[in-house]
Design an enzyme around this catalytic site. Structure first.
Site, PDB file in Angstrom:
ATOM      1  N   LYS A   1       0.837  -1.203   0.000  1.00 37.78           N
ATOM      2  CA  LYS A   1       0.000   0.000   0.000  1.00 37.78           C
ATOM      3  C   LYS A   1       0.869   1.249   0.000  1.00 37.78           C
ATOM      4  O   LYS A   1       0.609   2.208  -0.732  1.00 37.78           O
ATOM      5  CB  LYS A   1      -0.924   0.018   1.225  1.00 37.78           C
TER       6      LYS A   1
ATOM      7  N   GLN B   1      -4.879  -1.478   9.689  1.00 41.89           N
ATOM      8  CA  GLN B   1      -4.761  -2.792   9.059  1.00 41.89           C
ATOM      9  C   GLN B   1      -5.372  -3.859   9.977  1.00 41.89           C
ATOM     10  O   GLN B   1      -5.013  -3.969  11.145  1.00 41.89           O
ATOM     11  CB  GLN B   1      -3.273  -3.099   8.790  1.00 41.89           C
TER      12      GLN B   1
ATOM     13  N   ASP C   1     -11.439   3.275   4.124  1.00 42.28           N
ATOM     14  CA  ASP C   1     -11.799   1.861   4.018  1.00 42.28           C
ATOM     15  C   ASP C   1     -13.319   1.678   3.965  1.00 42.28           C
ATOM     16  O   ASP C   1     -13.793   0.602   3.620  1.00 42.28           O
ATOM     17  CB  ASP C   1     -11.266   1.103   5.248  1.00 42.28           C
TER      18      ASP C   1
END
Ligand code: NAP
Length: 291
Positions: A54, A98, A121
């Site tokens: 990422k 995460q 997200d």
């Protein structure tokens, strides 16, 4: 095999390039670079690989990647404090924690703490509610990537019969909401669904997000169906999707491979959401539908 392969890798590369092409104008308008903060707690090797990847792609798109690492024994309060700092930091446009978190931590409390305007997200209930009610929202990256691949392949999805297998908050439910918003007739299947093949027989679109290797069989599919395989299952050192690729590819009209299908779309959509968040926060106009 008669199905066309849906090349998610190539589509994702194009999407990342489109995102990158908007960064210079944002910089010119605001004097700063869009910033994505990624929080990694502990040393889970798979999570570390995702976070590295990422970071690399964020920088390649011309955006700033801010990586924050906490030890595996971090306290809930430390993590909440970090999220609060990132919420307050004007250079941070997107925050990603995460998952999975180490077991002693409460992921739900952490996700609820993220400012919904920085929730790239799309896991915050405010964004889930906005998506469900048709308001502008940050949409979880994996289902957003799936719907982009479907529209690229099929154009207008209106009136098509779709079956989504799996009802998780990160894939299945938002996927069903996105397809409903595009006027598909949606069946959301799960582990209690009776006679799944019955539903699949009528489905123009199948999205499989089950977490079981080779679960969906070709003989269950309607000939010509478009099949999106979200599954990532490690089997004998290789990766397999949730769809039995060989049998499905002989019946479907088009299918995503694993790897190289949905997977690359997830990070590309994360970059897209970060670009959108930056523009919304700074009130810089952006044609979001063109990205
Ligand atoms: P999850 O939270 O474990 O959800 C799995 C869903 O599948 C559940 O809703 C479950 O039903 C349903 N299910 C289980 N067995 C079933 C059966 N026999 N028939 C019908 N439905 C069944 O998984 P997830 O997080 O959504 O992920 C799904 C898959 O996608 C995994 O392989 C994951 O690795 C992959 N994934 C890939 C990406 C990517 O970037 N490509 C991103 C996220 C996830 P119940 O609700 O009834 O238990």
């Amino acid at each position: 095999m008669s199905a066309d392969l849906i090349d998610g890798k190539a589509f994702a590369a194009g999407l990342r390039a489109r995102v990158a092409s908007h960064v210079p104008a944002f910089k010119a308008a605001t004097g700063r670079t869009p910033g994505l903060a990624v929080v990694l707690v502990g040393d889970d090797p798979a999570s570390a690989v995702y976070v590295r990847s990422k970071g690399k792609m964020t920088r390649e798109a011309g955006m700033e990647s801010l990586e924050h690492r906490l030890p595996a024994d971090a306290r809930q309060d430390d993590l909440i404090e970090l999220v609060d700092q990132l919420n307050a930091d004007p250079t941070v446009d997107g925050i990603l924690v995460q998952l999975p978190l180490p077991r002693h931590l409460d992921a739900e409390e952490v996700l609820l703490r993220i400012d919904p305007e920085k929730d790239v997200d799309g896991f915050h209930p405010v964004n889930a509610g906005r998506l469900a009610t048709g308001l502008p929202a940050f949409v979880p990256c994996t289902p957003l990537g799936c719907v982009m691949l479907l529209e690229d392949r099929l154009g207008d999805l209106s009136g098509l019969d779709a079956v989504v297998i799996g009802r998780s908050n990160i894939v299945g439910k938002p996927m069903a909401a996105l397809l409903t918003a595009r006027s598909c007739t949606v069946t959301l299947a799960h582990s209690r669904t009776r006679n799944l093949p019955h539903y699949l027989r009528h489905a123009d679109i199948v999205v499989a997000a089950v977490g079981r290797a080779d679960f969906v069989k070709g003989e269950w599919l309607k000939p010509g169906a478009t099949v999106i395989d979200v599954g990532i299952n490690r089997v004998d050192g290789g990766l397999r999707g949730d769809v039995d690729f060989e049998s499905a590819a002989s019946v479907a009209g088009a299918i995503t491979p694993v790897p190289g299908g949905v997977g690359p779309m997830t990070i590309a959509c994360l970059l897209r959401n970060t670009l959108v968040a930056a523009h919304r926060r700074e009130s810089v106009p952006l044609d979001e539908r063109a990205i």
